[in-house]
Design a protein around this motif. Structure first.
Motif, PDB file in Angstrom:
ATOM      1  N   THR A  26      -6.605  22.337 -22.370  1.00  0.00           N
ATOM      2  CA  THR A  26      -6.888  22.704 -23.759  1.00  0.00           C
ATOM      3  C   THR A  26      -6.302  21.617 -24.646  1.00  0.00           C
ATOM      4  O   THR A  26      -5.114  21.300 -24.537  1.00  0.00           O
ATOM      5  N   THR A  50     -11.225  22.720 -22.906  1.00  0.00           N
ATOM      6  CA  THR A  50     -11.452  23.402 -24.172  1.00  0.00           C
ATOM      7  C   THR A  50     -10.929  22.494 -25.277  1.00  0.00           C
ATOM      8  O   THR A  50      -9.757  22.116 -25.272  1.00  0.00           O
ATOM      9  N   ASN A  52     -10.264  21.982 -29.175  1.00  0.00           N
ATOM     10  CA  ASN A  52     -10.129  22.601 -30.492  1.00  0.00           C
ATOM     11  C   ASN A  52     -10.127  21.503 -31.546  1.00  0.00           C
ATOM     12  O   ASN A  52      -9.179  20.730 -31.637  1.00  0.00           O
ATOM     13  N   THR A  98     -14.311  25.186 -31.794  1.00  0.00           N
ATOM     14  CA  THR A  98     -13.885  25.075 -30.402  1.00  0.00           C
ATOM     15  C   THR A  98     -15.112  24.834 -29.544  1.00  0.00           C
ATOM     16  O   THR A  98     -16.116  25.530 -29.682  1.00  0.00           O
TER      17      THR A  98
END
Ligand SMILES: [Cu+2]
Length: 133
Positions: A26, A50, A52, A98
């Protein structure tokens, strides 16, 4: 002495293993006019990432990852489309988004840039480092 050496080698191997296993999947990136913070991100090969994205700038920005060994050269344009590995089309100013992508399986340094008019040319570029798991 031999025992200490093999102990040290074992410790180093364990540390490397821990380091590899802690590579983040992430990633938080802030988009500004006209740069990425951070501008270098490191991810494990072949894993789902992921991303963001937060645009703290006054204009929209993109997030474009190029295929290994390619970059936008002097100017980003339609001729670069074939070299794109993955992209986020647009993050509006003041907005967050996201998105998920699968990191390339081939380790290496991948070129990133913003594909919106002139942003690449003023230095909105970055680097995606893909490391073996
Ligand atoms: Cu941009």
């Amino acid at each position: 002495m031999k025992r200490i050496t093999s102990f040290m080698i074992t410790v180093i191997m364990i540390l490397q293993l821990v380091a590899c296993n802690t590579l983040p999947t992430t990633i938080d990136v802030t988009l500004l006019d006209f740069k990425y913070i951070p501008d270098t991100i490191t991810v494990p090969a072949g894993k789902e990432i992921t991303l963001n994205l937060k645009n703290d700038g006054f204009v929209s920005h993109m997030f474009v990852i190029f295929k290994l060994g390619t970059d936008a050269g002097e100017k980003f344009g339609p001729e670069d489309e074939a070299n794109i590995y993955w992209q986020v089309d647009e993050v509006l100013p003041g907005k967050s988004l996201t998105a998920k992508f699968v990191a390339p399986t081939e380790p290496g340094e991948y070129y990133m840039t913003c594909g919106l008019g002139g942003h690449h040319e003023v230095g909105m570029v970055g680097k995606l480092i893909v490391m073996d798991k």
